[in-house]
Design a protein around this motif. Structure first.
Motif, mmCIF file in Angstrom:
data_model
loop_
_atom_site.group_PDB
_atom_site.id
_atom_site.type_symbol
_atom_site.label_atom_id
_atom_site.label_comp_id
_atom_site.label_asym_id
_atom_site.label_seq_id
_atom_site.Cartn_x
_atom_site.Cartn_y
_atom_site.Cartn_z
ATOM 1 N N VAL A 22 48.295 -3.373 34.925
ATOM 2 C CA VAL A 22 48.693 -2.988 36.278
ATOM 3 C C VAL A 22 50.076 -2.354 36.184
ATOM 4 C CG1 VAL A 22 49.154 -3.783 38.621
ATOM 5 C CG2 VAL A 22 47.360 -4.892 37.267
ATOM 6 N N VAL A 23 50.196 -1.125 36.684
ATOM 7 C CA VAL A 23 51.448 -0.371 36.620
ATOM 8 C C VAL A 23 51.921 -0.098 38.040
ATOM 9 C CG1 VAL A 23 52.576 1.733 35.817
ATOM 10 C CG2 VAL A 23 50.682 0.749 34.493
ATOM 11 N N GLY A 24 53.169 -0.496 38.362
ATOM 12 C CA GLY A 24 53.690 -0.162 39.682
ATOM 13 C C GLY A 24 54.728 -1.128 40.207
ATOM 14 N N LEU A 25 54.776 -1.260 41.527
ATOM 15 C CA LEU A 25 55.839 -1.984 42.219
ATOM 16 C C LEU A 25 55.682 -3.498 42.197
ATOM 17 C CD1 LEU A 25 56.220 0.151 45.476
ATOM 18 C CD2 LEU A 25 57.647 0.204 43.434
ATOM 19 N N SER A 26 56.814 -4.161 41.995
ATOM 20 C CA SER A 26 56.938 -5.607 42.161
ATOM 21 C C SER A 26 58.172 -5.829 43.013
ATOM 22 C CB SER A 26 57.139 -6.299 40.810
ATOM 23 O OG SER A 26 56.042 -6.074 39.968
ATOM 24 N N SER A 27 58.088 -6.726 43.939
ATOM 25 C CA SER A 27 59.246 -6.987 44.791
ATOM 26 C C SER A 27 59.331 -8.467 45.119
ATOM 27 C CB SER A 27 59.174 -6.160 46.080
ATOM 28 O OG SER A 27 58.081 -6.550 46.882
ATOM 29 N N SER A 57 51.643 -3.765 43.296
ATOM 30 C CA SER A 57 51.123 -3.996 41.947
ATOM 31 C C SER A 57 51.148 -5.470 41.568
ATOM 32 C CB SER A 57 51.903 -3.159 40.942
ATOM 33 O OG SER A 57 51.743 -1.794 41.274
ATOM 34 N N ALA A 58 52.215 -6.161 41.910
ATOM 35 C CA ALA A 58 52.272 -7.597 41.616
ATOM 36 C C ALA A 58 51.179 -8.339 42.380
ATOM 37 C CB ALA A 58 53.647 -8.155 41.960
ATOM 38 N N ASN A 59 50.908 -7.936 43.614
ATOM 39 C CA ASN A 59 49.834 -8.567 44.385
ATOM 40 C C ASN A 59 48.474 -8.299 43.751
ATOM 41 O OD1 ASN A 59 51.654 -9.581 46.252
ATOM 42 N ND2 ASN A 59 51.338 -7.924 47.708
ATOM 43 N N ALA A 60 48.251 -7.060 43.286
ATOM 44 C CA ALA A 60 46.982 -6.739 42.617
ATOM 45 C C ALA A 60 46.846 -7.526 41.317
ATOM 46 C CB ALA A 60 46.893 -5.233 42.346
ATOM 47 N N ALA A 62 48.173 -10.465 40.628
ATOM 48 C CA ALA A 62 47.895 -11.865 40.970
ATOM 49 C C ALA A 62 46.436 -12.042 41.390
ATOM 50 C CB ALA A 62 48.836 -12.338 42.075
ATOM 51 N N ALA A 63 45.897 -11.085 42.134
ATOM 52 C CA ALA A 63 44.493 -11.169 42.546
ATOM 53 C C ALA A 63 43.571 -11.104 41.333
ATOM 54 C CB ALA A 63 44.167 -10.048 43.528
ATOM 55 N N ALA A 64 43.875 -10.204 40.387
ATOM 56 C CA ALA A 64 43.038 -10.080 39.189
ATOM 57 C C ALA A 64 43.082 -11.352 38.349
ATOM 58 C CB ALA A 64 43.474 -8.876 38.361
ATOM 59 N N VAL A 65 44.266 -11.954 38.209
ATOM 60 C CA VAL A 65 44.385 -13.213 37.465
ATOM 61 C C VAL A 65 43.573 -14.310 38.148
ATOM 62 C CG1 VAL A 65 45.998 -15.096 36.940
ATOM 63 C CG2 VAL A 65 46.547 -12.772 36.268
ATOM 64 N N SER A 66 43.615 -14.351 39.478
ATOM 65 C CA SER A 66 42.871 -15.392 40.196
ATOM 66 C C SER A 66 41.361 -15.237 40.016
ATOM 67 C CB SER A 66 43.229 -15.396 41.683
ATOM 68 O OG SER A 66 42.646 -14.290 42.344
ATOM 69 N N LEU A 67 40.915 -14.028 39.659
ATOM 70 C CA LEU A 67 39.493 -13.790 39.392
ATOM 71 C C LEU A 67 39.133 -13.996 37.928
ATOM 72 C CD1 LEU A 67 38.943 -10.635 41.614
ATOM 73 C CD2 LEU A 67 38.093 -12.960 42.035
ATOM 74 N N VAL A 71 46.000 -10.214 32.587
ATOM 75 C CA VAL A 71 46.705 -9.107 33.234
ATOM 76 C C VAL A 71 48.051 -8.874 32.573
ATOM 77 C CG1 VAL A 71 47.703 -8.264 35.392
ATOM 78 C CG2 VAL A 71 45.564 -9.539 35.443
ATOM 79 N N ASP A 72 48.296 -7.603 32.225
ATOM 80 C CA ASP A 72 49.608 -7.139 31.766
ATOM 81 C C ASP A 72 50.221 -6.354 32.908
ATOM 82 O OD1 ASP A 72 49.136 -8.159 29.259
ATOM 83 O OD2 ASP A 72 48.719 -6.237 28.319
ATOM 84 N N LEU A 73 51.415 -6.753 33.333
ATOM 85 C CA LEU A 73 52.113 -6.055 34.408
ATOM 86 C C LEU A 73 53.174 -5.150 33.812
ATOM 87 C CD1 LEU A 73 52.621 -5.648 37.460
ATOM 88 C CD2 LEU A 73 54.223 -7.576 37.327
ATOM 89 N N ILE A 74 53.156 -3.894 34.202
ATOM 90 C CA ILE A 74 54.170 -2.926 33.792
ATOM 91 C C ILE A 74 54.900 -2.539 35.069
ATOM 92 C CG2 ILE A 74 54.606 -0.674 32.766
ATOM 93 C CD1 ILE A 74 51.419 -1.756 31.770
ATOM 94 N N SER A 75 56.150 -2.989 35.189
ATOM 95 C CA SER A 75 56.900 -2.806 36.420
ATOM 96 C C SER A 75 58.386 -2.837 36.089
ATOM 97 C CB SER A 75 56.506 -3.907 37.421
ATOM 98 O OG SER A 75 57.059 -3.651 38.688
#
Length: 145
Positions: A22-27, A57-60, A62-67, A71-75
């Protein structure tokens, strides 16, 4: 394809435990609930408040992990308390944050969301901070392996 077959395919995909990049925004988000949205210049009593990781992106992630996905986050986050809380919380739920850039020159991206019952509405305040920028380096080979 029937709905049952579709669910069987989803279950099979989850059983394979895919890795998603997942690439994008985290806040760092602050959510405030009020009974009545005030008029300009007015005030409202906060009935509840919540602080938690956010950003599209952080929300996406977290949703993928819950499924059940890996998940690798690039942010990017700032080198501040909110950035540390964000990374700690996302890591605790199982997101690999090893490729999140820590930007010493910008604060962590922040959002404050105010929701009201009357009228049923929301207002979002965004303080742009450390976000992935055009030209940032991404390890593409790792993303696709």
């Amino acid at each position: 394809m029937t709905v049952s077959q579709l669910f069987d395919r989803v279950d099979a995909g989850i059983a394979m435990k895919p890795t998603i990049g997942v690439v994008g925004l985290s806040s760092w988000d602050t959510l405030l609930a009020v009974q009545n949205m005030p008029e300009p210049g007015g005030f409202a009593m906060v009935s509840s408040a919540l602080e938690l990781p956010g950003g599209t992106s952080a929300n996406a992630a977290a949703a993928a992990v819950s499924l059940g996905a890996r998940v690798d986050l690039i942010s990017a986050v700032g080198d501040d308390a909110n950035g540390r809380r964000l990374l700690e919380t996302l890591t605790r739920v199982g997101i690999d944050c090893s490729r999140v850039k820590i930007d010493p020159d910008r604060p962590t991206d922040q959002t404050t969301v105010i929701t009201s019952e009357h009228p049923p509405d929301r207002t979002i305040f965004w303080r742009e901070g450390a976000i992935p920028r055009r030209g940032d380096r991404i390890d593409i080979d790792r993303l696709f392996t």
